[in-house]
Design a protein around this motif. Structure first.
Motif: not given
Length: 467
Positions: A209-213, A236-243
């Motif tokens: 679940e990469p976008y969980g909280r 920040r990790l989600q944004r990095t993965v998306e980038r």
């Protein structure tokens, strides 16, 4: 050889709850033991002092009686101030008089104070008395000679109080330690419950679940602060993965185009080798190879910036840097420089030069007739702006130009030869130097504004035009 399981594992293998409980319980036990010992000693000292004072008073009163009457036999009173074991003894240890409780007893003590009025005390064992006897003795002058008088009292009450106190303390310390362990265990369990929840949620996130909280408990304690920091890290990790995903997609697309073109050209040439102009084929292939090389070089440079590779920094004069670059360049578009001297920043000259080259390449590509470069100081900030008289950048595109592989309008033409990474690299360099780069408002054309922290205040303004 399998590892033997220890009956008592080392402290490092204990759970946090167990460690906190054991440490708190041991500390509570030590404090209680010290407190109980101090209380017992204080109570014992106070009780002994009271007994000693009462013995002093009793023996003084008995000495006054012996001094006046020098009684014989069982003529002494039965009790003096709570002391009922009374005796009057001569210098030959003959009992001359005694209270009824000591009738027929030998001297209850061998104390012989050396001076009149001096009081000596001790605890003795008297046959027939089940407890210790506290005795006070003094020497007195009677009508028929010197006498030693004794006043004693059994310590029944003190012994009973002492036994009760010892039993109470023996029971109090372990009970208090058990209560402390139970309270600390429960308190730590409640405090760690949100951490267990966050740990399970983090395990689920890492498991797919990469976008969980994680759940943040209410309140403003350290656990809530930790949950908020974890969520920020996940964002920040989600944004990095998306980038990274977008970057990988863009890179694959950008690399595929020149590779496909290069392959197509070579395949066409090989199908009809006798009809091809091989120098032209080689030049076209070399152009595609150059573009591939520029893309790879830019990607490696951006990777170093994003990895936070430390760069050597030293004072750099932005005006001098711009003048040197303009003197070195061979441009079809005239470039005018207006530089305030002494605008120093701390940075890497090579990185700042690359930033300036990227801005100049962009401006010269879009400019109709001229490009302007201005260097000045505003307060504690150094500013370098590059302007052109081209079509400009629409407000809705001012941030898009800093995205990787984004080209607007005429920049999409192949003859431009750009990689779409110049402005993104320039912004990354500005950020790495603690500054910023953005598209500012302009009456005409595009205006790219770089801001960096000043190394020291500049000197007076000086304008230096350049061709």
């Amino acid at each position: 050889m399998p590892r033997r399981r220890l009956l008592f594992p080392p402290l490092s293998e204990w759970s946090l709850r167990l460690r906190v409980t054991v440490v708190a319980t041991v500390i509570m036990g030590l404090l209680l033991s010290l407190g109980v010992a101090a209380f017992y000693l204080t109570l014992r000292w106070t009780t002994d002092d009271q007994v000693r004072q009462r013995g002093r008073d009793a023996v003084h009163e008995l000495a006054a009686t012996v001094r006046l009457h020098d009684p014989r036999g069982d003529a002494l009173q039965s009790e003096v101030d709570g002391y009922n074991l009374l005796q009057s003894v001569d210098d030959h240890d003959h009992v001359l008089a005694a209270s009824a409780a000591l009738a027929g007893y030998p001297p209850i003590s061998d104390l012989h104070p050396s001076r009149p009025g001096e009081i000596a005390t001790e605890r003795v064992t008297v046959p027939g008395v089940p407890s210790k006897v506290f005795v006070s003795a003094t020497r007195v002058r009677a009508r028929a000679g010197w006498r030693t008088v004794y006043a004693g009292t059994p310590e029944y009450q003190h012994a009973a109080v002492g036994r009760m106190l010892v039993i109470t303390l023996v029971l109090l310390v372990p009970l208090s330690m058990a209560l402390t362990a139970w309270l600390v265990w429960g308190a730590v369990r409640r405090a760690l419950r949100p951490l267990h929840v966050m740990s399970s949620e983090l395990a689920a996130i890492s498991g797919g679940e990469p976008y969980g909280r994680v759940s943040v408990p209410g309140g403003a304690d350290e656990v809530a602060e930790l949950g908020e920091e974890i969520n920020l890290a996940l964002i920040r990790l989600q944004r990095t993965v998306e980038r990274q995903r977008a970057f990988a997609a863009d890179v694959s697309h950008e690399l595929r185009s020149p590779l496909t073109g290069l392959r197509a050209q070579l395949e066409d040439a090989l199908e009809n080798p006798e009809d091809e102009q091989w120098p032209e084929v080689a030049r076209a292939a070399l152009d595609d190879a150059d573009r591939l090389q520029r893309i790879v070089a830019d990607l490696l440079f951006m990777a170093r910036l994003e990895a936070g590779v430390q760069i050597e920094r030293r004072p750099v004069d932005l005006g001098e840097l711009a003048a040197e670059e303009l003197e070195r360049r061979r441009s079809e578009v005239p470039v005018e420089l207006s530089a305030q001297p002494g605008v120093l920043v701390l940075g890497s000259p090579d990185h700042l030069r690359r930033l300036l080259v990227n801005l100049l390449d962009n401006a010269e590509h879009y400019a109709r007739s001229r490009v302007w470069v201005n260097v000045r100081a505003e307060g504690r900030t150094a500013e370098l702006e590059v302007l052109d008289d081209g079509p400009g950048i629409a407000p809705e595109d001012r941030e898009r130009v800093f995205l990787r592989f984004q080209r607007l309008g005429g920049a999409r033409r192949r003859e431009h030869g750009g990689t779409g990474l110049g402005l993104p690299i320039s912004r990354d360099i500005a950020i790495a130097h603690g500054g910023s780069l953005h598209v500012a408002d302009s009456d005409k054309g595009a205006r790219l504004l770089l801001r960096l922290p000043l190394a020291r205040p500049p000197r007076a303004h000086l304008t230096a035009p350049g061709a």
